[in-house]
Design an enzyme around this catalytic site. Structure first.
Site, PDB file in Angstrom:
ATOM      1  N   LYS A 190     -56.293  39.855  28.580  1.00  0.00           N
ATOM      2  CA  LYS A 190     -55.762  39.338  27.316  1.00  0.00           C
ATOM      3  C   LYS A 190     -56.922  38.970  26.393  1.00  0.00           C
ATOM      4  CE  LYS A 190     -52.441  35.849  25.628  1.00  0.00           C
ATOM      5  NZ  LYS A 190     -51.567  34.709  26.011  1.00  0.00           N
ATOM      6  N   SER A 248     -46.839  35.067  24.582  1.00  0.00           N
ATOM      7  CA  SER A 248     -47.856  35.709  23.786  1.00  0.00           C
ATOM      8  C   SER A 248     -48.626  36.812  24.520  1.00  0.00           C
ATOM      9  CB  SER A 248     -48.856  34.664  23.291  1.00  0.00           C
ATOM     10  OG  SER A 248     -49.514  34.042  24.356  1.00  0.00           O
ATOM     11  N   SER A 293     -46.111  31.979  28.203  1.00  0.00           N
ATOM     12  CA  SER A 293     -46.736  33.195  27.666  1.00  0.00           C
ATOM     13  C   SER A 293     -47.118  34.248  28.698  1.00  0.00           C
ATOM     14  CB  SER A 293     -47.967  32.836  26.836  1.00  0.00           C
ATOM     15  OG  SER A 293     -47.578  32.375  25.572  1.00  0.00           O
TER      16      SER A 293
END
Lengths: 95, 486
Positions: free
Chosen positions: B79, B154, B178
Site C-alpha cells: 500500500k 482505503s 481499511s
C-alpha cells in the site's frame, strides 16, 4: 449544529488551509452534519469513566539513549522544496 | 504451470523450493499479468518492475543457498502509505506525489531480509481516509468482481490486486476497517493484527491510536505466513509490543471444538442487507456444526456510538498528524508568493484533496478551545465504554463473529459525494480499532455475484485463535477458492 461560513473560515485559518468559496460551503455542510451526529454522545453517562488515549496497556516506554546511524542529510533534503547549506529554506519570517 | 497465476504463498513457495520455477520467472509472469489487467483494475500507483526483477534475482540466490522462508521470492505489492526507501510513497495524494522516502518502514525491512519481491505500490484513498478508494488523487480502482463496483478502501488497491491475481499477497493498513472492508468487498482474506503487534514505523500516520499494518492474502495460511514475518517489537515504534511472536502457522489445526463464540446483536442492524446477514448466520451455523459453541444473544450496547467516537478520534489525531505537511520540509509546495503563511496555507489547500481537508478541519475544530471537552474528551471516555464491552464479551467468549460490511460492494460514484453514507461502510469494523483487538475478514458467500465477508474478532494478542477459527471455516468451505472472471 449549524456553523456559519465565518466560523468555517476561522477553522480553516486554524488548520492553515486555504479554501475557496465552494470548498468553504462544502466544509460547512460536512462539519454541521458531523457535529449534529456527535450530539448523541451527550446522552452517554461517562461520569467517573477515564478516557482511553490508546488501546495498548503499555506505559512509559523508554529506550536507551544510544547513538545510532540516522538518515543522511542529503537523502532528507532531496525531498525539500528549497534548502540551502543544510537548512530548509523558507520565505522571510521577520522583516 | 503459471497460466492462472492465482497462486497462494504456500503454492508459490513449493514451486520455488522444488526448483520448478525461479523467482525471476514467477516475477516476470506476475508483471505480465499486472500489465495486462491494470487497464481494467487500476490497483497500482507505481509499478516497480525493475526493482522486482533485481529483488527476484537476489531471492533466487537465497533459495539456491537453502536460505529461504515461505515469503522468499514471492511477488507482492505494498500500500502506498508504507514507506519504501528510494521508491515514491505518495499516500495517493498530490501532496506526496513526488515524495521519495529516505528510509523504509520496519515491515519492509523485515520482508526484505526474507527476500521480498515488490512489484508495485498500490492505490488507496488519499492518506487512507475513505472506504472506496474513490478518494485517491490519481485514479479509481475497480473491483475485480464487478468493474463498475468499488473495491472498498482505503486499502482498495491492495485488495483488488490480490483478488485479480496481480500479486500473491499485499500489505495494507487498517485504521477503521481499511484492510477488512476491502478484503470483504474483493473476496480475499484481510487481517488486522492487534494494535502494537506490528510496528507502525514508516507508515504515514493517519490516526496513531488506531492505525495498524496487516495483510491481504488469498487464504488464512498465507495471512499466518505474513504475520510471522512482520510481527514483533520494534525499537522505532514505542507502541509496538514485546510479547513473544509465536509461529502463527502452528495454530492452523482445523480443530475448533469447544470454542465459545459470541454474536453481538448490535452488529445486525436494520441497515444490514438481509442476504449479507443470512450469509453470516449460515457461517455461524457451520462453525457450530464443527463443534464451536455459539451464543446468538450477546449484547454490546455501546456499539451504536462507535462510528461517532471513531470519527471524532480519527479526525482529531489526523489534524495533528497531518500538520507536518507544510510545504517546507517535503511534499507539495506553493512558492509563487513572498509570504510564509501563504506558502503553508496554499501548499495545504492545493496539495490535499477535499476529503482530507475536511477531516483535518473537523479535527482542528474538535480540539479547539471550548470544544475539546465536549467532543474529544467525551469520545475518549465513550471509547473506554466500548473497550469495556469487548472486555466483558471476552470474559465469556473466545471470539466474536459479525459481518465485515453491512452491504456488498456498492457502485462507483454511488456514495462518493456523501461522507456520511460512505462512513456507513465502516460501521461494523471501527469498534475493533477503538478496542485495539485483532480481526480477520474471510470470504463467506456471494450475493448477486459479489463477495460477502465474515469478520472474526479476537482478544488482544490472540491472533492464534482468530486464525485457527478462520482456517477451520475455510477448510469447510470453498468461498476463498472462487476467482473473479477477468
Amino acid at each position: 449544529m449549524k456553523l456559519s461560513s465565518e466560523q468555517v473560515a476561522a477553522i480553516a485559518t486554524l488548520s492553515r488551509i486555504n479554501l475557496d468559496k465552494a470548498e468553504t460551503e462544502k466544509t460547512r455542510a460536512y462539519l454541521s452534519e458531523m457535529l449534529d451526529s456527535f450530539e448523541k454522545l451527550e446522552a452517554v453517562n461517562t461520569n467517573g469513566i477515564p478516557p482511553t488515549i490508546q488501546p495498548s496497556t503499555l506505559m512509559d516506554v523508554l529506550k536507551e539513549d544510544a547513538i545510532k546511524p540516522s538518515m543522511s542529510q542529503e537523502d532528507v533534503f532531496n525531498n525539500a522544496p528549497k534548502s540551502d547549506n543544510g537548512y530548509f529554506k523558507v520565505k522571510v519570517v521577520l522583516e | 504451470m503459471l497460466d492462472g497465476k492465482q497462486l497462494t504463498i504456500s503454492e508459490a513457495h513449493k514451486l520455488l523450493k522444488d526448483k520448478q520455477v525461479s523467482s525471476v520467472e514467477l516475477t516476470k509472469a506476475y508483471i505480465e499479468r499486472t500489465e495486462k489487467l491494470e487497464p481494467q483494475i487500476k490497483a497500482v500507483v507505481t509499478l516497480t518492475a525493475d526493482l522486482a526483477l533485481q529483488q527476484a534475482q537476489k531471492a533466487d540466490k537465497m533459495i539456491s543457498a537453502g536460505n529461504c522462508t515461505p515469503l522468499t521470492g514471492i511477488p507482492m505489492m505494498v500500500k502506498d502509505n508504507i514507506c519504501t526507501k528510494d521508491i515514491k510513497t505518495t499516500c495517493s495524494s498530490k501532496m506526496l506525489e513526488n515524495f521519495v522516502p529516505p528510509y523504509s518502514a520496519t515491515v519492509i525491512e523485515k520482508l526484505e531480509a526474507q527476500g521480498m519481491v515488490m512489484l508495485a505500490k498500490t492505490n488507496m484513498d488519499e492518506f487512507a481516509m475513505g472506504s472506496s478508494t474513490e478518494k485517491s488523487a490519481f485514479h479509481l480502482t475497480h473491483n475485480p468482481w464487478g468493474l463498475n463496483r468499488v473495491p472498498g478502501g482505503s486499502s482498495g488497491g491492495s485488495a483488488a490486486a490480490v483478488a485479480a491475481g496481480e500479486a500473491v499477497y499485499t500489505l495494507g493498513s487498517d485504521t477503521g476497517g481499511s484492510i477488512r472492508q476491502p478484503a470483504g468487498f474483493c473476496g480475499v482474506t484481510g487481517l488486522k493484527p492487534t494494535y502494537g503487534r506490528v510496528s507502525r514505523y514508516g507508515l504515514a500516520a493517519f490516526a496513531s491510536s488506531l492505525d495498524q499494518i496487516g495483510s491481504l492474502t488469498r487464504n488464512v495460511t498465507d495471512a499466518a505466513h505474513v504475520l510471522n514475518a512482520i510481527a514483533g517489537f520494534d525499537d522505532n515504534d514505542s507502541t509496538s509490543s514485546a510479547i513473544d511472536v509465536p509461529d502463527y502457522t502452528k495454530c492452523l489445526t482445523g480443530d475448533i471444538k469447544g470454542l465459545r463464540i459470541g454474536i453481538p446483536q448490535e452488529y445486525f442492524t436494520d441497515e444490514l442487507e438481509s442476504d449479507v446477514a443470512a450469509a453470516v448466520k449460515t457461517s455461524a451455523a457451520k462453525l457450530e456444526a464443527m463443534g464451536a459453541i455459539i451464543d446468538w444473544d450477546l449484547s454490546m450496547p455501546n456499539t451504536r456510538y462507535a462510528l461517532d467516537v471513531y470519527r471524532i478520534i480519527s479526525s482529531a489525531e489526523a489534524s495533528a498528524n497531518l500538520a507536518c505537511y507544510d510545504g517546507v520540509k517535503y511534499g507539495f509546495s506553493y512558492q509563487d508568493t513572498d509570504d510564509m503563511w501563504e506558502v503553508i496555507e496554499k501548499s495545504r489547500g492545493m496539495g490535499f484533496g477535499s476529503e482530507v481537508k475536511m477531516r483535518i478541519m473537523l479535527g482542528t475544530y474538535l480540539l479547539s478551545a471550548g470544544q475539546y471537552e465536549k467532543y474529544y474528551l467525551k469520545a475518549q471516555k465513550v471509547r473506554t465504554l466500548i473497550c469495556e464491552d469487548f472486555a466483558k464479551a471476552f470474559a465469556k467468549y473466545d471470539l466474536l463473529i459479525t459481518p465485515t460490511t453491512p452491504t456488498v460492494p456498492f457502485k462507483i460514484g454511488e456514495k462518493s459525494e456523501d461522507p456520511a453514507k460512505m462512513a456507513f461502510a465502516d460501521i461494523l469494523t471501527v469498534p475493533v480499532n477503538l478496542a485495539g483487538v485483532p480481526a480477520i475478514s474471510v470470504p463467506c458467500g456471494f450475493v448477486g455475484g459479489l463477495p460477502v465477508g465474515l469478520q472474526i474478532i479476537g482478544k488482544q494478542f490472540d491472533e492464534e485463535t482468530v486464525l485457527k477459527t478462520a482456517y477451520a471455516y475455510e477448510q469447510a468451505t470453498d468461498w476463498h477458492q472462487q476467482r473473479p472472471n477477468i
